[in-house]
Enzyme design. Structure first.
Site, PDB file in Angstrom:
ATOM      1  N   ASP A 115      65.732   4.221 106.479  1.00  0.00           N
ATOM      2  CA  ASP A 115      65.831   3.114 106.436  1.00  0.00           C
ATOM      3  C   ASP A 115      64.759   2.325 106.845  1.00  0.00           C
ATOM      4  O   ASP A 115      63.819   2.209 106.653  1.00  0.00           O
ATOM      5  CB  ASP A 115      66.737   3.017 107.411  1.00  0.00           C
ATOM      6  CG  ASP A 115      66.728   2.968 108.901  1.00  0.00           C
ATOM      7  OD1 ASP A 115      65.412   3.679 109.076  1.00  0.00           O
ATOM      8  OD2 ASP A 115      67.398   3.274 110.090  1.00  0.00           O
ATOM      9  N   ASP A 128      76.182   8.009 104.742  1.00  0.00           N
ATOM     10  CA  ASP A 128      74.854   9.086 105.718  1.00  0.00           C
ATOM     11  C   ASP A 128      75.898   8.322 107.020  1.00  0.00           C
ATOM     12  O   ASP A 128      76.538   7.939 106.713  1.00  0.00           O
ATOM     13  CB  ASP A 128      73.536   8.298 106.116  1.00  0.00           C
ATOM     14  CG  ASP A 128      73.444   7.156 107.045  1.00  0.00           C
ATOM     15  OD1 ASP A 128      74.102   6.266 105.663  1.00  0.00           O
ATOM     16  OD2 ASP A 128      73.267   7.448 107.373  1.00  0.00           O
ATOM     17  N   CYS A 160      86.014  28.221 106.963  1.00  0.00           N
ATOM     18  CA  CYS A 160      85.183  28.119 107.151  1.00  0.00           C
ATOM     19  C   CYS A 160      84.179  29.073 106.884  1.00  0.00           C
ATOM     20  O   CYS A 160      84.978  29.912 107.503  1.00  0.00           O
ATOM     21  CB  CYS A 160      84.764  27.244 107.925  1.00  0.00           C
ATOM     22  SG  CYS A 160      82.707  26.720 107.895  1.00  0.00           S
ATOM     23  N   CYS A 194      81.027  28.903 107.165  1.00  0.00           N
ATOM     24  CA  CYS A 194      79.214  29.083 107.406  1.00  0.00           C
ATOM     25  C   CYS A 194      78.691  29.143 108.394  1.00  0.00           C
ATOM     26  O   CYS A 194      79.721  31.137 108.941  1.00  0.00           O
ATOM     27  CB  CYS A 194      79.525  27.180 108.459  1.00  0.00           C
ATOM     28  SG  CYS A 194      79.837  27.448 109.495  1.00  0.00           S
ATOM     29  N   CYS A 230      81.183  30.702 111.363  1.00  0.00           N
ATOM     30  CA  CYS A 230      82.435  30.864 111.406  1.00  0.00           C
ATOM     31  C   CYS A 230      82.212  31.778 110.875  1.00  0.00           C
ATOM     32  O   CYS A 230      83.212  33.434 111.574  1.00  0.00           O
ATOM     33  CB  CYS A 230      83.535  29.715 111.192  1.00  0.00           C
ATOM     34  SG  CYS A 230      83.565  28.138 111.305  1.00  0.00           S
ATOM     35  N   HIS A 285      78.115  24.668 111.931  1.00  0.00           N
ATOM     36  CA  HIS A 285      79.430  23.553 111.487  1.00  0.00           C
ATOM     37  C   HIS A 285      79.886  23.140 110.610  1.00  0.00           C
ATOM     38  O   HIS A 285      80.478  22.306 109.423  1.00  0.00           O
ATOM     39  CB  HIS A 285      80.612  24.664 112.580  1.00  0.00           C
ATOM     40  CG  HIS A 285      81.993  24.347 111.753  1.00  0.00           C
ATOM     41  ND1 HIS A 285      82.315  24.949 110.437  1.00  0.00           N
ATOM     42  CD2 HIS A 285      82.341  22.917 111.692  1.00  0.00           C
ATOM     43  CE1 HIS A 285      83.934  23.999 110.945  1.00  0.00           C
ATOM     44  NE2 HIS A 285      83.750  23.398 111.114  1.00  0.00           N
TER      45      HIS A 285
HETATM   46 ZN   LIG Z   1      81.902  26.740 109.901  1.00  0.00          ZN
END
Ligand SMILES: [Zn+2]
Length: 375
Positions: free
Chosen positions: A97, A271, A309, A311, A314, A340
């Protein structure tokens, strides 16, 4: 003669029923599939995350902050390090930015003139001035792929006269940014639309910036405290004023419901600090809605944060353990929660892109809201 812009936009497909569009942003550091969510790495780091972890999740672009990196460690130091990509060990694309939003947010510590903005550092009170030329000089030194024009973010509420003056100054500053920016084959300058909540002023601003034929355009000055209905209403028109063959970036807007509304109207890039910031405060975005890991009910909950999830967090940890880490003030808590939340948004964007390809964006939006709720 046509200039070779560093960054170009490729439209792949438009949704049949909405303004949503599937595309690609080509940059010197890789191609970004859009619509995209860009994690924020204010100080040259996405807080609590290693760059390779961000990259593995599928994020191809992150955002860094000119104001912060200018004050500390200083853009000349980053230049000496070989640019921000090398300094922070990130091989993907970077958008910086302009510092405008931060210096305007300093309130009493800053003074705006036609020349630029004088301000005092929030770190040590030292006096500084950022002008459009200075902002480009800093961003040239950082070496980001996409650099943003130095603009005046019109606050909310603002009267019409103020909003008009402010957008006209933003246009004059944009011309100075464009004039000063010489490194166009490696870095692309995006212009920023202002105009407050006045649709005719938004149109005027768009006309003025589009005339400069830049590689991309951002919509600034939204989500600055106005009610959501007003924001969505103004946004709907803003997108229509921008050319279809350039990337469109909605600045600082990244909660799931705002992303869906933006995508529906034809925005490509988003963003927000939300996923990492709320993660550090013990909040998770999940397929079942928000989870506050501090709650007593999770004390002996051996299930993952989000059953849907996959990830790292998780796959390996229980809510009970995450709650314990948070309560104990352990650093790993920030890393696991941020992992996560970023994964959640990045996967959501993947599904949004697929839904556009398959002409079922509205169905996916409905399905998401039903499970996740709106907030
Ligand atoms: Zn997750």
């Amino acid at each position: 003669m046509t200039l070779n812009h560093a960054v170009t936009y490729e439209l792949i497909k438009k949704d049949a029923r909405t303004g949503a569009r599937r595309g690609r942003v080509h940059t010197p550091h890789g191609t970004i599939e859009t619509p995209v969510f860009m994690p924020v790495g204010t100080q040259g780091t996405v807080k609590a995350m290693k760059p390779e972890d961000i990259s593995e999740m599928g994020a191809g672009i992150i955002l860094a902050n000119t104001y912060h990196l200018y004050l500390r460690p200083g853009h000349e130091l980053v230049r000496e390090a070989g640019g921000l990509h090398k300094f922070m060990n990130w091989n993907g694309a970077i958008l910086t930015d302009s510092g405008g939003f931060q210096v305007f947010s300093l309130g009493k510590l800053r003074k705006i003139t036609e020349e630029g903005v004088k301000f005092q550092s929030h770190i040590d009170g030292s006096p500084h001035m950022i002008t459009p030329e200075k902002s480009i000089e800093i961003q040239n030194a950082l070496g980001s792929d996409i650099i943003m024009a130095f603009d005046e973010c019109t606050p909310y509420p603002a009267d019409r006269e103020y909003a008009k003056k402010s957008l006209e100054r933003t246009t004059r500053w944009l011309k100075r940014c464009k004039e000063y920016h010489k490194n166009i084959e490696n870095q692309s300058l995006f212009g920023i639309m202002q105009g407050g909540m006045y649709k005719d002023l938004r149109k005027l601003s768009a006309e003025q910036i589009v005339e400069l034929d830049l590689p991309g355009y951002a919509i600034g000055g939204l989500s600055v405290g106005e009610p959501k209905e007003i924001m969505i209403d103004v946004l709907s028109d803003c997108v229509d004023y921008l050319p279809a063959d350039k990337a469109r970036y909605l600045m600082g807007v990244g909660s799931p419901d705002y992303i869906f509304e933006g995508v529906e109207r034809g925005v490509d890039m988003f963003d927000c600090v939300l996923p990492t910031r709320i993660g550090r405060h013990g909040l998770a975005m999940t397929s079942q809605g928000r989870v506050n890991i501090k709650n007593q009910q999770y004390e002996k909950d051996w299930s993952p944060l989000d059953p849907e999830c996959d990830c790292y967090t998780c796959r390996n940890y229980s809510k009970a353990y995450l709650r314990h880490l948070f309560k104990a003030g352990e650093m790993l808590s920030s890393t696991l929660m941020s992992t996560h939340n970023l994964h959640f948004l990045i996967k959501m964007m993947e599904q949004i892109r697929t839904s556009i390809e398959e002409d079922r964006f509205l169905e996916y939006k409905k399905e998401f809201y039903e499970k996740y709720g709106r907030f």
